[in-house]
Every structure is written in C-alpha cells, then in structure tokens.
Design an enzyme around this catalytic site. Structure first.
Site, PDB file in Angstrom:
ATOM      1  N   ARG A  72       0.809  -1.299   0.292  1.00  0.00           N
ATOM      2  CA  ARG A  72       0.061   0.022   0.038  1.00  0.00           C
ATOM      3  C   ARG A  72       0.781   1.324  -0.022  1.00  0.00           C
ATOM      4  O   ARG A  72       2.046   1.300   0.310  1.00  0.00           O
ATOM      5  CB  ARG A  72      -0.809   0.103   1.283  1.00  0.00           C
ATOM      6  CG  ARG A  72      -0.294  -0.040   2.563  1.00  0.00           C
ATOM      7  CD  ARG A  72       0.076   1.475   2.943  1.00  0.00           C
ATOM      8  NE  ARG A  72       0.120   1.561   4.419  1.00  0.00           N
ATOM      9  CZ  ARG A  72       0.959   2.080   5.291  1.00  0.00           C
ATOM     10  NH1 ARG A  72       1.654   3.304   4.456  1.00  0.00           N
ATOM     11  NH2 ARG A  72       0.901   2.099   6.474  1.00  0.00           N
TER      12      ARG A  72
ATOM     13  N   CYS B 176       0.904  10.734   9.298  1.00  0.00           N
ATOM     14  CA  CYS B 176       1.785  10.046  10.455  1.00  0.00           C
ATOM     15  C   CYS B 176       3.178  10.327   9.989  1.00  0.00           C
ATOM     16  O   CYS B 176       3.391   9.743   8.776  1.00  0.00           O
ATOM     17  CB  CYS B 176       1.332   8.578  10.698  1.00  0.00           C
ATOM     18  SG  CYS B 176       2.403   8.005  11.991  1.00  0.00           S
TER      19      CYS B 176
ATOM     20  N   ARG C 264      -5.299   5.940   0.726  1.00  0.00           N
ATOM     21  CA  ARG C 264      -4.440   4.816   0.859  1.00  0.00           C
ATOM     22  C   ARG C 264      -4.787   3.784  -0.541  1.00  0.00           C
ATOM     23  O   ARG C 264      -5.855   3.359  -0.616  1.00  0.00           O
ATOM     24  CB  ARG C 264      -4.870   3.817   1.867  1.00  0.00           C
ATOM     25  CG  ARG C 264      -4.382   4.454   3.333  1.00  0.00           C
ATOM     26  CD  ARG C 264      -2.935   4.417   3.459  1.00  0.00           C
ATOM     27  NE  ARG C 264      -2.242   5.209   4.710  1.00  0.00           N
ATOM     28  CZ  ARG C 264      -2.110   4.738   5.852  1.00  0.00           C
ATOM     29  NH1 ARG C 264      -2.492   3.347   5.930  1.00  0.00           N
ATOM     30  NH2 ARG C 264      -1.625   5.559   6.935  1.00  0.00           N
TER      31      ARG C 264
ATOM     32  N   ARG D  13       4.189   0.553   2.422  1.00  0.00           N
ATOM     33  CA  ARG D  13       4.554  -0.543   3.449  1.00  0.00           C
ATOM     34  C   ARG D  13       3.903  -1.892   2.822  1.00  0.00           C
ATOM     35  O   ARG D  13       2.852  -2.064   2.145  1.00  0.00           O
ATOM     36  CB  ARG D  13       3.396  -0.347   4.469  1.00  0.00           C
ATOM     37  CG  ARG D  13       3.543  -1.357   5.614  1.00  0.00           C
ATOM     38  CD  ARG D  13       2.764  -1.148   6.895  1.00  0.00           C
ATOM     39  NE  ARG D  13       1.540  -1.792   6.868  1.00  0.00           N
ATOM     40  CZ  ARG D  13       1.359  -3.077   7.448  1.00  0.00           C
ATOM     41  NH1 ARG D  13       2.110  -3.755   7.815  1.00  0.00           N
ATOM     42  NH2 ARG D  13       0.142  -3.292   7.370  1.00  0.00           N
TER      43      ARG D  13
ATOM     44  N   THR E  44       5.648   8.370  10.211  1.00  0.00           N
ATOM     45  CA  THR E  44       6.052   6.954  10.052  1.00  0.00           C
ATOM     46  C   THR E  44       5.824   6.610   8.643  1.00  0.00           C
ATOM     47  O   THR E  44       6.402   5.839   7.846  1.00  0.00           O
ATOM     48  CB  THR E  44       5.507   5.978  10.688  1.00  0.00           C
ATOM     49  OG1 THR E  44       4.066   5.933  10.649  1.00  0.00           O
ATOM     50  CG2 THR E  44       5.701   6.053  12.196  1.00  0.00           C
TER      51      THR E  44
ATOM     52  N   GLU F  31      -1.854  -3.208  12.876  1.00  0.00           N
ATOM     53  CA  GLU F  31      -1.495  -2.548  14.043  1.00  0.00           C
ATOM     54  C   GLU F  31      -2.057  -2.543  15.305  1.00  0.00           C
ATOM     55  O   GLU F  31      -3.419  -2.488  15.260  1.00  0.00           O
ATOM     56  CB  GLU F  31      -1.043  -0.913  13.697  1.00  0.00           C
ATOM     57  CG  GLU F  31      -0.056  -0.456  14.554  1.00  0.00           C
ATOM     58  CD  GLU F  31       0.594   0.890  13.725  1.00  0.00           C
ATOM     59  OE1 GLU F  31       0.037   1.351  12.956  1.00  0.00           O
ATOM     60  OE2 GLU F  31       1.848   1.014  13.908  1.00  0.00           O
TER      61      GLU F  31
ATOM     62  N   GLU G 296      -6.895   7.473   7.724  1.00  0.00           N
ATOM     63  CA  GLU G 296      -5.831   8.203   8.318  1.00  0.00           C
ATOM     64  C   GLU G 296      -5.343   9.070   7.370  1.00  0.00           C
ATOM     65  O   GLU G 296      -4.961  10.162   7.748  1.00  0.00           O
ATOM     66  CB  GLU G 296      -4.722   7.152   8.765  1.00  0.00           C
ATOM     67  CG  GLU G 296      -3.516   7.822   9.493  1.00  0.00           C
ATOM     68  CD  GLU G 296      -2.659   6.763   9.774  1.00  0.00           C
ATOM     69  OE1 GLU G 296      -2.926   5.880  10.405  1.00  0.00           O
ATOM     70  OE2 GLU G 296      -1.173   7.176   9.691  1.00  0.00           O
TER      71      GLU G 296
ATOM     72  N   ARG H 222       3.314  -7.052  12.879  1.00  0.00           N
ATOM     73  CA  ARG H 222       2.070  -6.686  13.333  1.00  0.00           C
ATOM     74  C   ARG H 222       1.428  -7.772  13.630  1.00  0.00           C
ATOM     75  O   ARG H 222       1.581  -8.833  13.102  1.00  0.00           O
ATOM     76  CB  ARG H 222       1.401  -5.644  12.383  1.00  0.00           C
ATOM     77  CG  ARG H 222       2.239  -4.407  12.040  1.00  0.00           C
ATOM     78  CD  ARG H 222       1.452  -3.368  11.275  1.00  0.00           C
ATOM     79  NE  ARG H 222       2.253  -2.103  11.294  1.00  0.00           N
ATOM     80  CZ  ARG H 222       1.595  -1.080  10.521  1.00  0.00           C
ATOM     81  NH1 ARG H 222       0.426  -1.076   9.916  1.00  0.00           N
ATOM     82  NH2 ARG H 222       2.375   0.172  10.593  1.00  0.00           N
TER      83      ARG H 222
HETATM   84  P1  ADP Z   1      -1.833   0.081   7.094  1.00  0.00           P
HETATM   85  O1  ADP Z   1      -0.994   0.731   7.957  1.00  0.00           O
HETATM   86  O2  ADP Z   1      -0.969  -0.622   5.829  1.00  0.00           O
HETATM   87  O3  ADP Z   1      -2.980   0.613   6.386  1.00  0.00           O
HETATM   88  P2  ADP Z   1      -2.877  -1.758   9.210  1.00  0.00           P
HETATM   89  O4  ADP Z   1      -2.044  -2.314  10.160  1.00  0.00           O
HETATM   90  O5  ADP Z   1      -3.820  -0.618   9.949  1.00  0.00           O
HETATM   91  O6  ADP Z   1      -1.970  -1.338   7.992  1.00  0.00           O
HETATM   92  O7  ADP Z   1      -3.913  -2.899   8.757  1.00  0.00           O
HETATM   93  C1  ADP Z   1      -4.727  -2.632   7.655  1.00  0.00           C
HETATM   94  C2  ADP Z   1      -5.517  -3.692   7.039  1.00  0.00           C
HETATM   95  O8  ADP Z   1      -4.599  -4.644   6.047  1.00  0.00           O
HETATM   96  C3  ADP Z   1      -5.702  -4.849   8.243  1.00  0.00           C
HETATM   97  O9  ADP Z   1      -6.924  -5.575   8.130  1.00  0.00           O
HETATM   98  C4  ADP Z   1      -4.641  -5.957   8.129  1.00  0.00           C
HETATM   99  O10 ADP Z   1      -4.794  -7.314   8.471  1.00  0.00           O
HETATM  100  C5  ADP Z   1      -4.461  -5.827   6.465  1.00  0.00           C
HETATM  101  N1  ADP Z   1      -3.212  -6.464   5.934  1.00  0.00           N
HETATM  102  C6  ADP Z   1      -2.050  -5.899   6.083  1.00  0.00           C
HETATM  103  N2  ADP Z   1      -1.192  -6.825   5.455  1.00  0.00           N
HETATM  104  C7  ADP Z   1      -1.878  -7.643   4.830  1.00  0.00           C
HETATM  105  C8  ADP Z   1      -1.609  -8.993   4.166  1.00  0.00           C
HETATM  106  N3  ADP Z   1      -0.257  -9.171   3.692  1.00  0.00           N
HETATM  107  N4  ADP Z   1      -2.499  -9.565   3.705  1.00  0.00           N
HETATM  108  C9  ADP Z   1      -3.742  -9.631   4.043  1.00  0.00           C
HETATM  109  N5  ADP Z   1      -4.141  -8.366   4.887  1.00  0.00           N
HETATM  110  C10 ADP Z   1      -3.190  -7.647   4.951  1.00  0.00           C
HETATM  111  C1  CIR Z   2       1.152   4.659  17.553  1.00  0.00           C
HETATM  112  O1  CIR Z   2       2.190   5.601  17.971  1.00  0.00           O
HETATM  113  O2  CIR Z   2       1.543   3.637  17.813  1.00  0.00           O
HETATM  114  C2  CIR Z   2       0.179   5.107  16.609  1.00  0.00           C
HETATM  115  N1  CIR Z   2      -0.080   6.530  16.545  1.00  0.00           N
HETATM  116  C3  CIR Z   2       0.502   4.546  15.097  1.00  0.00           C
HETATM  117  C4  CIR Z   2       1.834   4.722  14.475  1.00  0.00           C
HETATM  118  C5  CIR Z   2       2.039   4.485  13.411  1.00  0.00           C
HETATM  119  N2  CIR Z   2       2.839   3.411  13.267  1.00  0.00           N
HETATM  120  C6  CIR Z   2       3.844   2.617  12.737  1.00  0.00           C
HETATM  121  O3  CIR Z   2       4.688   2.080  12.978  1.00  0.00           O
HETATM  122  N3  CIR Z   2       3.737   2.809  11.100  1.00  0.00           N
END
Ligand code: ADP
Ligand code: CIR
Length: 385
Positions: free
Chosen positions: A155, A300, A258, A309, A302, A343, A254, A338
């Site tokens: 993404r 953010c 995305r 990512r 990060t 996350e 966020e 994660r």
């Molecule tokens: P991001 O910061 O990339 O948006 P999140 O940690 O908020 O990631 O996760 C967003 C969604 O993407 C969650 O439902 C997570 O399970 C899904 N996700 C992340 N990586 C994968 C993957 N490799 N396969 C399937 N789903 C994924």
């Molecule tokens: C945190 O500080 O844990 C949340 N605000 C999420 C930060 C984003 N995390 C990341 O590692 N990309």
C-alpha cells in the site's frame, strides 16, 4: 478651524485605533491560548511520569517542549494537536501526528529526531530521493509452494493537494474530497475497474465483513480518535475496490487516500506491478502533496517519503514460538511485525503481518525489496529450525 484639520484628526485617531485593534488580534491569533498551554503542561507531566516507550516520550525533552509550546501553524495547529494521541495512549509506539503539513516545519525540533529514529537515520539535513518504482520484473514469488505466506499486500498513502490533514478538515471538505475520489476512480479501466462504496449508508454487516477479510480499515481506532482524525465520521469516508478485491482505495481514513494492491499467496511481483500501474494512472488524475525534503506528505511521520508498506501475512510457527526472538530477527532485516488485523492487534492462528518498517530515505522499489529480501531470510531460518 480649517476644514481639512477638522476631518484629518478623527481619521488619524480612528485609523490608529483600528491598527492597534488589528495588531492585538493578530498577536492573539498567533498566541497559544491559556487553556491549551495548561493542557500541554499537564500532558507533558503525564508523559514524563509514565513509563511510555513511545518515540514521543523519548524526544519530547523539557527543552524541546519549552521551545515549541507557544508555536502555531497558520492553520492554528499547536503542539497539543501533534502530541495528544501519544499523551492519551501511553502504549503508542510513536505517539505523534502532523495536524497539517506545516507542522513538520513549525514543530521540526520534535518531528525531526522522531523521523530520524523511525526511518533508520534519516537526518534533518537529508533529502528523500525522487520517486522510483524500479523494475517490477525483478521481484518474484516469495513462497511458490504456498507453505508460509498466506497473502501479500503493498500500500501507499497520498494527500490531495489543497487540503489539510484530518484534524483541520471541515465536513464540507470531507464530502467534496470523497466526491472527487469517487468520480476520478470511476475512470479506471481493465483490472482496476471497480466501484466506490461510501461508509455512509453501508450496512454494519457489510462493513464488518470487509474488515474481517482485511479489505477495510477498522472503526474507532483510539490512536486516530485522540489525534482528532475521526471527526464527522463516517462522512467523506469510503472504499473503492475492483471486482475481485485485489485493488482497493481507502478514502479519508488516516490519510486522504490509501492505494492498496493485495492477493492471496506470495506473488509480490504481481501485487507490486498492479499497485505501480494504479498509482501511475491515478497520479495523472489527482494532484498530490509532495515535499522536496520529506517526499509524499502523510498525517503520520512514519509514513512519509515513499509511504510504502509492503507486507505478507505469514505463518512461521517455529520462529514465532518465541515472539521476542521473532521481533529481534525481523528488526535485523529492518522489518516490523504486526498482528493479523493490523497495527496494535494480536496474531490469530499464528498469522503475523510482517512488513518493511522504514519508508523514507530510500526509493519505493528499495522499500519493497527490503521486505522481499527480509522475508526470504525469515523463511530460510524457519526452514532450518
Ligand atoms: P496499514 O498501515 O498498511 O493500513 P494496518 O496495520 O492498519 O495497515 O492494516 C490494515 C489492514 O490490512 C488490516 O486488516 C490488515 O490485516 C490488512 N493487511 C495488512 N497486510 C496484509 C496482508 N499481507 N494480507 C492481507 N491483509 C493484510
Ligand atoms: C502509535 O504511535 O503507535 C500510533 N500512533 C501508530 C503509529 C504508526 N505506526 C507505525 O509504525 N507505522
């Protein structure tokens, strides 16, 4: 008394009063109000007294706090807007968001060391490289036999030019942006062709199913809520996806956008190729915010830079028997671990989400390659155990 004098004196007196009034108003607007300062002082004390492991706690020294507590961006954002998520959520890993793009400059004394720490030494004098998706053909399938990798996802985030980040958006802007996104994406063709589904009016069952299947963002994220990023929810929020849900776009969660490519299995080449095609196409249709030094701008810190990512959902039962060990080995390859639902969640059924950690100071291709090489190593180690 001559006529001229009679007229001039009141004008001069009146003009002076008006000028003084505007000077006082401008000063007031530039000053941080007493209530905010009080909340800032309380937040700082709370953070100091805590055992928070966040980067916020690490870098918000008394010196930095005092230098920044009276500053404001032209949107009126203060240090409180930047740190309130990390103050309310002491279990934050990072703990800071930029309420508007200008915050990265106005509050640089705090953002810069956090950026440097998170993105492997990206210094305040460094410049993020130009966008480069590289040669997609050089990536392959991480797990052709399908033993370890459940699914693969890449993404990136984008902010629309002319709009601030979540905490400064009005409800009218949210709706306007959603409209622009839905209209623009309706022009996508071939594999990317799909439909935009606004969150407003979506049934709770459909929403939950999309979340459970890992396609849609969750609702009520406490880190985003505390950062003032969930105002007017679900207004202006939505998801676009193609028919088989291998290409998806999140609107106004966020980040403004995305852009996501994902599918079952480990074929990173196919997933990445689809994302690159989509981003190149969408960038021709919507202008995005980009900074010479920071790269693509995101809410953010990060996510700055490439905003990429690249992750796999992976089962590594032997390595994961010791979670601390898994994290330690992953971080050796600059990877982040994660839980299954993203996350701040736990692993379900032994499935971890492992991705590149840094997104800044390297190209898009290198960020993805970092994940590719690291995961290949983890699989090698798992096989050897
Ligand atoms: P991001 O910061 O990339 O948006 P999140 O940690 O908020 O990631 O996760 C967003 C969604 O993407 C969650 O439902 C997570 O399970 C899904 N996700 C992340 N990586 C994968 C993957 N490799 N396969 C399937 N789903 C994924
Ligand atoms: C945190 O500080 O844990 C949340 N605000 C999420 C930060 C984003 N995390 C990341 O590692 N990309």
């Amino acid at each position: 008394m001559n006529y001229k004098l009679k007229v001039t004196i009141p004008v001069v007196v009146c003009g002076g009063a008006v000028l003084a009034y505007y000077i006082i108003r401008r000063k007031a607007a530039a000053m941080v109000d007493a209530a905010t300062i009080e909340k800032l002082e309380a937040g700082f004390s709370k953070l100091q007294a805590s055992d928070s492991k966040s980067l916020l706690k690490k870098y918000l020294t008394k010196e930095v706090f005092d230098a920044l507590k009276n500053k404001k961006t032209s949107f009126g954002s203060t240090l409180l807007d930047c740190i309130q998520s990390g103050v309310e959520n002491l279990d934050s890993g990072v703990g800071i968001y930029a309420p508007d793009a200008e915050a990265y400059t106005v509050f640089a004394d705090l953002f810069d060391p956090i950026i440097e720490d998170y993105h492997n030494g990206f210094k305040k004098t460094d410049k993020h490289p130009a966008k480069n998706w590289g040669d997609v053909e050089t990536l392959g399938n991480l797990d052709p036999a399908g033993e370890f990798v459940v699914s693969t996802r890449v993404r990136c985030g984008r902010s629309m030019e002319g709009y601030p980040f979540n905490p400064c958006l009005t409800e009218a802007q949210y709706k306007e942006m959603e409209e622009k996104v839905a209209t623009t994406l309706s022009g996508l063709e071939a594999e990317l062709k799909g439909t935009f589904y606004p969150l407003t009016g979506m049934s709770k069952e459909t929403q939950q199913q999309l979340i459970d299947d890992h396609f849609l963002f969750k609702e009520g994220d406490r880190f985003l809520q505390a950062a003032n990023a969930c105002r007017f929810w679900p207004s202006g929020r939505g998801i676009y996806h193609n028919e088989n849900k291998t290409f998806l776009v999140w609107c106004n969660e966020e980040d403004h956008l995305r852009l996501i490519s994902m599918q079952m299995g480990g074929d990173l080449k196919q997933v990445y190729k689809r994302l690159v095609t989509a981003v190149n196409d969408i960038e021709k249709r919507i202008p995005f915010s980009h900074d010479d030094r920071l790269g693509f701008l995101t809410f953010c810190p990060t996510n700055l830079g490439t905003t990429v990512r690249a992750s796999v959902h992976i089962k590594l039962p032997k390595l994961a028997a010791d979670k601390a060990k898994l994290e330690e080995i992953a971080s050796k390859y600059h990877l982040q671990v994660r839980g299954t639902r993203g996350e701040h969640t736990e692993a379900e059924g032994g499935v971890y989400d492992i991705s590149n950690k840094r997104r800044m100071g390297l190209t898009e291709y290198d960020a993805v390659k970092e994940m590719y090489d690291g995961i290949a190593e983890l699989i090698k180690i798992e096989k050897s155990l």
